[in-house]
Design a protein around this motif. Structure first.
Motif, mmCIF file in Angstrom:
data_model
loop_
_atom_site.group_PDB
_atom_site.id
_atom_site.type_symbol
_atom_site.label_atom_id
_atom_site.label_comp_id
_atom_site.label_asym_id
_atom_site.label_seq_id
_atom_site.Cartn_x
_atom_site.Cartn_y
_atom_site.Cartn_z
ATOM 1 N N LEU A 11 -9.447 -4.669 -1.369
ATOM 2 C CA LEU A 11 -8.701 -5.427 -2.563
ATOM 3 C C LEU A 11 -9.044 -4.098 -3.711
ATOM 4 O O LEU A 11 -8.137 -3.852 -4.358
ATOM 5 N N LYS A 12 -9.955 -3.815 -4.141
ATOM 6 C CA LYS A 12 -10.264 -2.713 -5.084
ATOM 7 C C LYS A 12 -9.663 -1.665 -4.804
ATOM 8 O O LYS A 12 -8.966 -0.836 -5.909
ATOM 9 N N LEU A 13 -9.435 -1.088 -3.578
ATOM 10 C CA LEU A 13 -8.601 0.056 -3.349
ATOM 11 C C LEU A 13 -7.248 -0.261 -3.633
ATOM 12 O O LEU A 13 -6.527 0.768 -4.334
ATOM 13 N N VAL A 14 -6.703 -1.216 -3.164
ATOM 14 C CA VAL A 14 -5.201 -1.507 -3.334
ATOM 15 C C VAL A 14 -4.920 -1.731 -4.714
ATOM 16 O O VAL A 14 -4.095 -1.272 -5.374
ATOM 17 N N ASP A 15 -5.980 -2.238 -5.728
ATOM 18 C CA ASP A 15 -5.623 -2.446 -7.145
ATOM 19 C C ASP A 15 -5.810 -0.976 -7.738
ATOM 20 O O ASP A 15 -4.629 -0.860 -8.616
ATOM 21 N N ARG A 16 -6.299 0.196 -7.242
ATOM 22 C CA ARG A 16 -6.341 1.371 -8.023
ATOM 23 C C ARG A 16 -5.016 1.900 -7.577
ATOM 24 O O ARG A 16 -4.543 2.762 -8.688
ATOM 25 N N VAL A 17 -4.448 1.508 -6.676
ATOM 26 C CA VAL A 17 -3.048 2.229 -6.378
ATOM 27 C C VAL A 17 -1.902 1.499 -6.898
ATOM 28 O O VAL A 17 -0.543 1.744 -6.323
ATOM 29 N N THR A 18 -1.929 0.417 -7.467
ATOM 30 C CA THR A 18 -1.030 -0.510 -7.896
ATOM 31 C C THR A 18 -0.428 -0.157 -9.213
ATOM 32 O O THR A 18 -1.110 0.057 -10.187
ATOM 33 N N PRO A 19 0.952 0.107 -9.501
ATOM 34 C CA PRO A 19 1.509 0.429 -10.707
ATOM 35 C C PRO A 19 1.247 -0.498 -11.688
ATOM 36 O O PRO A 19 1.284 -1.783 -11.356
ATOM 37 N N TYR A 239 5.098 -9.971 13.148
ATOM 38 C CA TYR A 239 5.041 -8.547 12.912
ATOM 39 C C TYR A 239 3.982 -8.199 14.156
ATOM 40 O O TYR A 239 2.864 -8.766 13.978
ATOM 41 N N ASP A 240 4.141 -6.878 14.594
ATOM 42 C CA ASP A 240 3.163 -6.277 15.377
ATOM 43 C C ASP A 240 2.402 -5.263 14.720
ATOM 44 O O ASP A 240 1.165 -5.079 15.186
ATOM 45 N N ARG A 241 2.725 -4.655 13.796
ATOM 46 C CA ARG A 241 1.924 -3.448 13.235
ATOM 47 C C ARG A 241 0.863 -4.036 11.870
ATOM 48 O O ARG A 241 0.272 -3.310 11.455
ATOM 49 N N ILE A 242 0.742 -5.275 11.851
ATOM 50 C CA ILE A 242 -0.096 -5.586 10.749
ATOM 51 C C ILE A 242 -1.049 -6.761 11.467
ATOM 52 O O ILE A 242 -0.732 -7.278 12.549
ATOM 53 N N ASN A 243 -2.058 -6.919 10.535
ATOM 54 C CA ASN A 243 -3.017 -8.142 11.071
ATOM 55 C C ASN A 243 -3.311 -9.194 9.994
ATOM 56 O O ASN A 243 -2.402 -9.014 8.892
ATOM 57 N N HIS A 244 -4.372 -9.889 9.981
ATOM 58 C CA HIS A 244 -4.366 -11.009 9.076
ATOM 59 C C HIS A 244 -4.619 -10.251 7.508
ATOM 60 O O HIS A 244 -4.147 -10.888 6.476
ATOM 61 N N VAL A 245 -5.197 -9.445 7.318
ATOM 62 C CA VAL A 245 -5.519 -8.769 5.930
ATOM 63 C C VAL A 245 -4.518 -7.888 5.622
ATOM 64 O O VAL A 245 -3.983 -8.042 4.540
ATOM 65 N N THR A 246 -3.868 -6.918 6.433
ATOM 66 C CA THR A 246 -2.966 -5.892 6.163
ATOM 67 C C THR A 246 -1.660 -6.758 5.999
ATOM 68 O O THR A 246 -0.604 -5.948 5.317
ATOM 69 N N LEU A 247 -1.325 -8.017 6.251
ATOM 70 C CA LEU A 247 -0.143 -8.909 6.117
ATOM 71 C C LEU A 247 0.008 -8.885 4.599
ATOM 72 O O LEU A 247 1.154 -8.466 4.211
ATOM 73 N N VAL A 248 -0.984 -9.356 4.068
ATOM 74 C CA VAL A 248 -0.755 -9.458 2.452
ATOM 75 C C VAL A 248 -0.873 -8.289 1.897
ATOM 76 O O VAL A 248 -0.340 -7.652 0.798
ATOM 77 N N GLY A 249 -1.738 -7.316 2.377
ATOM 78 C CA GLY A 249 -1.896 -5.907 1.827
ATOM 79 C C GLY A 249 -0.463 -5.179 1.842
ATOM 80 O O GLY A 249 -0.371 -4.190 1.079
ATOM 81 N N SER A 250 0.362 -5.731 2.951
ATOM 82 C CA SER A 250 1.687 -4.881 2.954
ATOM 83 C C SER A 250 2.720 -5.214 1.642
ATOM 84 O O SER A 250 3.805 -4.711 1.543
ATOM 85 N N LEU A 251 2.171 -6.150 0.980
ATOM 86 C CA LEU A 251 3.065 -6.296 -0.504
ATOM 87 C C LEU A 251 2.477 -5.030 -1.461
ATOM 88 O O LEU A 251 3.408 -4.975 -2.275
ATOM 89 N N ALA A 252 1.545 -4.564 -1.487
ATOM 90 C CA ALA A 252 1.151 -3.225 -2.202
ATOM 91 C C ALA A 252 2.161 -2.207 -2.028
ATOM 92 O O ALA A 252 2.655 -1.849 -0.891
ATOM 93 N N LYS A 253 2.482 -1.566 -3.256
ATOM 94 C CA LYS A 253 3.550 -0.602 -2.837
ATOM 95 C C LYS A 253 3.197 0.525 -1.962
ATOM 96 O O LYS A 253 4.283 0.850 -1.037
ATOM 97 N N PRO A 254 2.191 1.068 -1.856
ATOM 98 C CA PRO A 254 1.812 2.060 -1.008
ATOM 99 C C PRO A 254 1.786 1.642 0.513
ATOM 100 O O PRO A 254 1.847 2.600 1.476
#
Length: 280
Positions: A11-19, A239-254
């Motif tokens: 989550l910290k990593l995603v926050d760093r790259v969030t506009p 969806y096949d390319r995501i898991n429990h965590v990256t499902l919500v992570g896929s909302l992040a722009k990168p």
């Protein structure tokens, strides 16, 4: 990026790259007296008279999480013209079921009554959550007790969105969740699957086929089928390319290339009352 998400602080990593230039933030609004009863509001930069509203509840097995960690969700929604409300709520061990649902309902009531001051339209009002936060959203949408305590009903909801939510999980296997629900004496009324009716709000349910934490067949697929059988408008995507965590992570722009979760949400919110559909 994907390798880093598997590390200790995704989550910290995603926050760093969030506009930070795609929304207007009003932070730390109190909806109750407890320090955990606060919310953040993300407004689109372009003011419009009819912005839909999404109140988001994060996951964390009802024992962890904070609204500041989910700036990427607020940014994602606000960048698409949605007024987003990201709410904290009391967690275990401070509280157990159902106290956090009472907090959720109080946050929703505050947002419903005040969101017009922030450019949101309370007539286009949605709930959304990920994991245990999706459970919270489901309970408020399906079990009228919680909003009734705030003088409201689920009829205020134009719909609700569940991302990898647990909707039927008794007996509890997750050791972190057991004390939250008084295992082995978990109350049956704690399960969203036990509160279905033809009057339930429309639902958008999204899950990862490879989710090893919350079984998508028992939870998302079963709930969608039962709601649809009652005539409730439901869309359920897997969806096949995501898991429990990256499902919500896929909302992040990168990470939006992982799965079209954000377009799915935007289409559902924009469509109002969607027709029943499912995606293979």
């Amino acid at each position: 990026m994907l390798a880093a998400l598997a590390a200790c602080s995704p989550l910290k990593l995603v926050d760093r790259v969030t506009p930070s230039d795609s929304y207007r933030l009003t932070a730390g609004v109190a909806y109750g007296p407890d320090p955990r009863q606060m919310l953040d509001i993300y407004q689109p930069l372009k003011p419009l008279p009819d912005h839909p509203v999404v109140v988001f509840f994060y996951g964390g097995t009802w024992n962890s999480g904070s609204r500041q960690q989910y700036r990427f969700v607020g940014e994602a929604l606000a960048s698409q013209g949605i007024v987003a409300v990201v709410a904290d709520y009391r967690l275990y061990p401070q509280v157990r079921y159902p106290a956090f649902l009472k907090d959720n309902a109080a946050a929703v009531a505050w947002a419903y009554r005040h969101i017009g001051e922030y450019g949101g339209n309370p007539q286009r009002f949605f709930l959304m959550g990920h994991s245990s936060g999706a459970y919270n959203a489901a309970m408020l949408a399906l079990d009228p007790r919680w909003l009734a305590a705030e003088g409201l009903t689920p009829a205020i909801l134009h719909g609700w969105i569940g991302l990898a939510g647990p909707y039927d999980f008794l007996p509890i296997e997750n050791p972190e969740a057991k004390p939250v629900f008084f295992a082995p004496h978990e109350p049956p009324d704690s399960q969203p699957i036990n509160h279905l009716s033809a009057s339930a709000p429309p639902a958008l349910l999204i899950a990862a086929n490879s989710d090893s934490l919350v079984n998508p067949q028992r939870n998302t697929h079963q709930l969608a089928g039962r709601l649809r059988a009652l005539g409730v408008p439901v869309q359920d995507f897997y969806y096949d390319r995501i898991n429990h965590v990256t499902l919500v992570g896929s909302l992040a722009k990168p990470l939006r290339w992982l799965a079209p979760v954000l377009p799915d949400v935007v289409a559902f919110v924009g469509a109002g009352l969607p027709a029943s559909s499912s995606r293979p």
